[in-house]
Each structure stands twice: as structure tokens, then as C-alpha cells.
Design a protein around this motif. Structure first.
Motif, PDB file in Angstrom:
ATOM      1  N   GLN A  77      41.759  37.039  28.701  1.00 28.91           N
ATOM      2  CA  GLN A  77      42.149  35.698  28.274  1.00 28.91           C
ATOM      3  C   GLN A  77      42.444  35.731  26.780  1.00 28.91           C
ATOM      4  OE1 GLN A  77      38.900  33.407  31.092  1.00 28.91           O
ATOM      5  NE2 GLN A  77      39.467  32.381  29.195  1.00 28.91           N
ATOM      6  N   SER A 131      42.403  34.399  40.410  1.00 30.97           N
ATOM      7  CA  SER A 131      41.487  33.397  39.845  1.00 30.97           C
ATOM      8  C   SER A 131      41.726  32.085  40.567  1.00 30.97           C
ATOM      9  CB  SER A 131      41.804  33.212  38.357  1.00 30.97           C
ATOM     10  OG  SER A 131      41.216  32.018  37.855  1.00 30.97           O
ATOM     11  N   VAL A 132      40.734  31.191  40.517  1.00 29.83           N
ATOM     12  CA  VAL A 132      41.003  29.827  40.985  1.00 29.83           C
ATOM     13  C   VAL A 132      42.167  29.211  40.205  1.00 29.83           C
ATOM     14  CG1 VAL A 132      38.695  29.248  41.855  1.00 29.83           C
ATOM     15  CG2 VAL A 132      39.215  28.892  39.422  1.00 29.83           C
ATOM     16  N   HIS A 133      42.443  29.769  39.025  1.00 25.92           N
ATOM     17  CA  HIS A 133      43.548  29.232  38.218  1.00 25.92           C
ATOM     18  C   HIS A 133      44.910  29.715  38.684  1.00 25.92           C
ATOM     19  CE1 HIS A 133      40.692  27.121  35.900  1.00 25.92           C
ATOM     20  NE2 HIS A 133      40.016  28.220  35.661  1.00 25.92           N
ATOM     21  N   TRP A 153      45.144  24.758  34.013  1.00 26.79           N
ATOM     22  CA  TRP A 153      44.051  24.949  33.051  1.00 26.79           C
ATOM     23  C   TRP A 153      44.555  24.747  31.627  1.00 26.79           C
ATOM     24  CZ3 TRP A 153      40.664  29.984  32.326  1.00 26.79           C
ATOM     25  CH2 TRP A 153      39.366  29.599  31.945  1.00 26.79           C
ATOM     26  N   TYR A 192      47.131  32.243  30.722  1.00 25.24           N
ATOM     27  CA  TYR A 192      46.257  32.804  31.773  1.00 25.24           C
ATOM     28  C   TYR A 192      46.608  32.212  33.146  1.00 25.24           C
ATOM     29  CZ  TYR A 192      41.924  34.244  34.093  1.00 25.24           C
ATOM     30  OH  TYR A 192      41.007  34.800  34.952  1.00 25.24           O
ATOM     31  N   PRO A 251      38.447  34.453  42.219  1.00 22.15           N
ATOM     32  CA  PRO A 251      37.100  34.008  41.836  1.00 22.15           C
ATOM     33  C   PRO A 251      37.127  32.719  41.022  1.00 22.15           C
ATOM     34  CG  PRO A 251      37.521  36.295  41.119  1.00 22.15           C
ATOM     35  CD  PRO A 251      38.839  35.666  41.483  1.00 22.15           C
ATOM     36  N   GLY A 252      36.050  31.953  41.149  1.00 24.44           N
ATOM     37  CA  GLY A 252      35.823  30.817  40.257  1.00 24.44           C
ATOM     38  C   GLY A 252      35.074  31.305  39.033  1.00 24.44           C
ATOM     39  N   ALA A 253      34.089  30.531  38.590  1.00 27.62           N
ATOM     40  CA  ALA A 253      33.323  30.930  37.401  1.00 27.62           C
ATOM     41  C   ALA A 253      32.273  31.966  37.804  1.00 27.62           C
ATOM     42  CB  ALA A 253      32.655  29.707  36.796  1.00 27.62           C
ATOM     43  N   ILE A 308      33.773  37.446  29.959  1.00 28.83           N
ATOM     44  CA  ILE A 308      35.028  36.703  29.685  1.00 28.83           C
ATOM     45  C   ILE A 308      34.767  35.203  29.499  1.00 28.83           C
ATOM     46  CG2 ILE A 308      35.890  36.054  31.988  1.00 28.83           C
ATOM     47  CD1 ILE A 308      38.634  37.128  31.252  1.00 28.83           C
ATOM     48  N   ASN A 309      33.736  34.679  30.174  1.00 30.76           N
ATOM     49  CA  ASN A 309      33.504  33.230  30.106  1.00 30.76           C
ATOM     50  C   ASN A 309      32.090  32.907  29.616  1.00 30.76           C
ATOM     51  OD1 ASN A 309      32.037  34.077  32.251  1.00 30.76           O
ATOM     52  ND2 ASN A 309      32.909  32.672  33.741  1.00 30.76           N
ATOM     53  N   MET A 327      34.596  25.246  43.779  1.00 29.26           N
ATOM     54  CA  MET A 327      35.327  24.719  42.611  1.00 29.26           C
ATOM     55  C   MET A 327      36.679  24.117  43.007  1.00 29.26           C
ATOM     56  SD  MET A 327      35.914  26.919  39.160  1.00 29.26           S
ATOM     57  CE  MET A 327      34.788  26.421  37.880  1.00 29.26           C
TER      58      MET A 327
HETATM   59  C1  BGC Z   1      38.271  32.625  34.109  1.00 27.75           C
HETATM   60  C2  BGC Z   1      36.921  32.143  33.623  1.00 27.75           C
HETATM   61  C3  BGC Z   1      36.626  30.770  34.180  1.00 27.75           C
HETATM   62  C4  BGC Z   1      36.868  30.683  35.664  1.00 27.75           C
HETATM   63  C5  BGC Z   1      36.718  29.280  36.222  1.00 27.75           C
HETATM   64  C6  BGC Z   1      38.299  32.529  35.603  1.00 27.75           C
HETATM   65  O1  BGC Z   1      39.498  33.044  36.109  1.00 27.75           O
HETATM   66  O2  BGC Z   1      38.498  33.963  33.653  1.00 27.75           O
HETATM   67  O3  BGC Z   1      36.898  32.136  32.203  1.00 27.75           O
HETATM   68  O4  BGC Z   1      35.269  30.444  33.922  1.00 27.75           O
HETATM   69  O5  BGC Z   1      38.157  31.173  35.969  1.00 27.75           O
HETATM   70  O6  BGC Z   1      37.341  28.316  35.427  1.00 27.75           O
END
Ligand code: BGC
Length: 286
Positions: free
Chosen positions: A115, A171-173, A178, A184, A214-216, A221-222, A276
Motif C-alpha cells: 500500500q 482484497s475485499v477492496h 476505499w 490500492y 481477505p478483509g482485515a 500492512i494494516n 466485512m
Molecule cells: C488492506 C488492509 C485493510 C483490509 C480491510 C486489505 O486489503 O491491505 O490494510 O485493513 O484490506 O480494509
């Protein structure tokens, strides 16, 4: 803490030792970005499941060596290899090294990612480009080398029903927009359609291509999102299951998705996020 909320009375998660069976015995795996976080857990869990593993890392060799030692202690073969996944020649060299050591590849886990966050109007071209280069182009370069080898070699029935498996760590993103992380989220949205398009193209060769979203998950990284009690409880407002994900949550799923137990699955994003993506704001709103 909300003592009236049922999940605030639940104990911390204690995961069973897993996997008991060496369901990936004889398979050769490459995990990128395997020296920490999710990649580390995936590499170790694949090793526990019987796979031989290449532990890719970018900068620091020491943590990668620890992962190698842990896999070897479970009787699997492993070695570490430094490569920047966004660099085409470094990726090709890494695959050549893997073929020289292990003969082939059966499982690619394209995990390396980063990120570089900034408000949108302050995001530099470099921040945009680096995240796209590593998270998206890096997965493209690794997946392309893996598919070349899967097609060349084909199915080896004693090893696996399929000619090869690719697991993109997304990622969930790839779904949830976001703010402050436009580079990202764009990279992960790209991974989703790249994964599905590759899956569609190579399914006829019995090559399976899937993502884990994945979520958090508790990784460096977070760290800001879970390290203090205030941050953790703010994070819990986004997670109906009311606990942060652990790297092993992802490792176990990766073993299953790489194994013949999931042989009919291709082109999916397996979301692992404690809910999430269930839009928890709607529990009481809307
Ligand atoms: C990110 C994390 C974040 C998570 C949920 C992940 O893909 O890398 O930083 O906490 O998504 O928002």
C-alpha cells in the motif's frame, strides 16, 4: 466494548492445528511476498500440507530464511529467492531457479503486494505506479510464467487432477471502494478481472485460477488499524464476526484452494473477511 453485544462475550479464537493430512504432497509451490504477513502464513501452511515451497521475498532475507527453516522442520523442501515481482527479468529468473531446483511448478500463490496511501489529490504518479506495478503487473508476470509451465507440462495424475493452480491474493477492496487508497483499490479491482479472464482462457487446459480476497488480517500492512484498543474497536464496527482475521485464516483456505478438494472451482474470489462485505452499517440502518 459493548457488553450487550453477544460477540463481546466470546473468547479469543484458538485455531486447531491444521492441516493434519499432507494433501499437497509432491506438489511444488511458489509464494510471492512470503517473508511476512499473509504470504508467510500461506507458505508455512502449504509446507505443512506437504508442498515444497519457494519463499519469494523482496528486500530482507532473514525473515524469509525463518520461513524456509520452519517449512524444512515439517520435512518439506524449501528455499528463499529474492525478486521484485514487478521486474519481468527477475520474475523469469526466479521461475528458472525454481525449475532447476524443483523441476516444475504446481501451485502459484501471487501474494506480494503493498500500500502507498494518500488523499487522492495528493497522490503522486510514483505512488500510483508502484502500487499498480507490484500488486497488478507483478501478479500478471508471475501468472504468465506459471501458465507457460502448466501448459508445457500438462496434468500429472499422480500429483494432481489439474495441470496447475494459481491463487491471486486480492482484497475485499476488489469490491469495496476505499477512499485514500485509490491506487490500492484500483490494483485489486484489476486483479479480480485479470484472474477471471485468465481463468476463462486456460480452463480448457485444466488450469484453475482463483483469488482469495481477505478483509482485515493482522499483519504489518494494516498495523495502524488494530494496534491500539481504540483502533481495534473502530475496526470491529466494520466486521460483523467481531474479530480481526489471522494470517492462518488465509493459509488454511489457500491449502484447500490449491488442493484437489476444490478441483471444480475456477474463476472465483473467495472472500475471507468475517463479514466485512456484508455491509454491516445496514444491520441497523437503511
Ligand atoms: C488492506 C488492509 C485493510 C483490509 C480491510 C486489505 O486489503 O491491505 O490494510 O485493513 O484490506 O480494509
Amino acid at each position: 466494548m459493548d457488553p450487550t453485544h453477544p460477540s463481546d462475550r466470546l473468547p479469543d479464537v484458538v485455531m486447531p492445528a491444521c492441516p493434519a493430512e499432507k494433501i499437497l504432497k509432491g506438489q511444488k509451490a511458489l509464494v510471492t511476498g512470503a517473508s511476512s504477513g499473509i504470504g508467510r502464513a500461506v507458505a508455512i501452511t502449504l509446507g505443512m500440507a506437504g508442498a515444497d515451497v519457494v519463499v519469494n521475498y523482496h528486500r530482507k532475507s532473514e525473515p524469509a530464511e525463518e520461513v524456509v527453516a520452519e517449512i524444512r522442520s515439517e520435512h518439506g523442501q524449501a528455499f528463499s529467492w529474492a525478486a521484485d515481482v514487478s521486474d519481468e527479468s527477475q520474475v523469469q529468473e526466479m521461475f528458472q531457479k525454481m525449475f532447476a531446483e524443483f523441476g516444475t511448478i504446481d501451485i502459484l500463490v501471487a501474494n506480494a503486494g503493498l500500500q502507498q496511501d494518500a488523499p487522492f489529490d495528493q497522490m503522486t504518479r510514483e505512488q500510483w505506479q508502484r502500487v499498480i506495478d507490484v500488486n497488478l503487473t507483478g501478479q500478471f508476470l508471475c501468472a504468465r510464467e506459471a501458465v507457460r509451465e502448466f501448459k508445457r507440462r500438462g496434468v500429472v495424475p499422480e500429483v494432481s487432477c489439474s495441470a496447475g493452480k494459481i491463487i491471486c491474493i486480492s482484497s475485499v477492496h476488489e469490491i469495496i471502494p476505499w477512499a485514500g487508497h485509490v491506487n490500492y483499490a484500483a490494483s485489486k479491482g484489476g486483479v479480480m478481472l485479470m484472474m477471471k479472464s485468465i481463468a476463462q482462457e486456460v480452463a480448457g487446459y485444466r488450469i484453475r485460477v482463483n483469488s482469495i480476497a481477505p478483509g482485515a488480517v493482522r499483519t504489518p500492512i494494516n498495523a495502524k488499524a488494530w494496534q491500539t484498543p481504540q483502533a481495534y474497536s473502530a475496526l470491529m464496527r466494520l466486521i460483523p464476526y467481531n474479530r480481526i482475521g489471522e494470517p492462518d485464516d488465509i493459509g488454511r483456505a489457500a491449502v484447500w484452494l490449491a488442493s484437489d478438494y476444490s478441483d471444480y472451482i475456477t474463476g472465483i474470489s473467495l472472500v475471507i473477511d468475517g463479514g466485512m462485505t456484508l455491509y454491516p452499517g445496514f444491520e441497523t440502518g437503511g
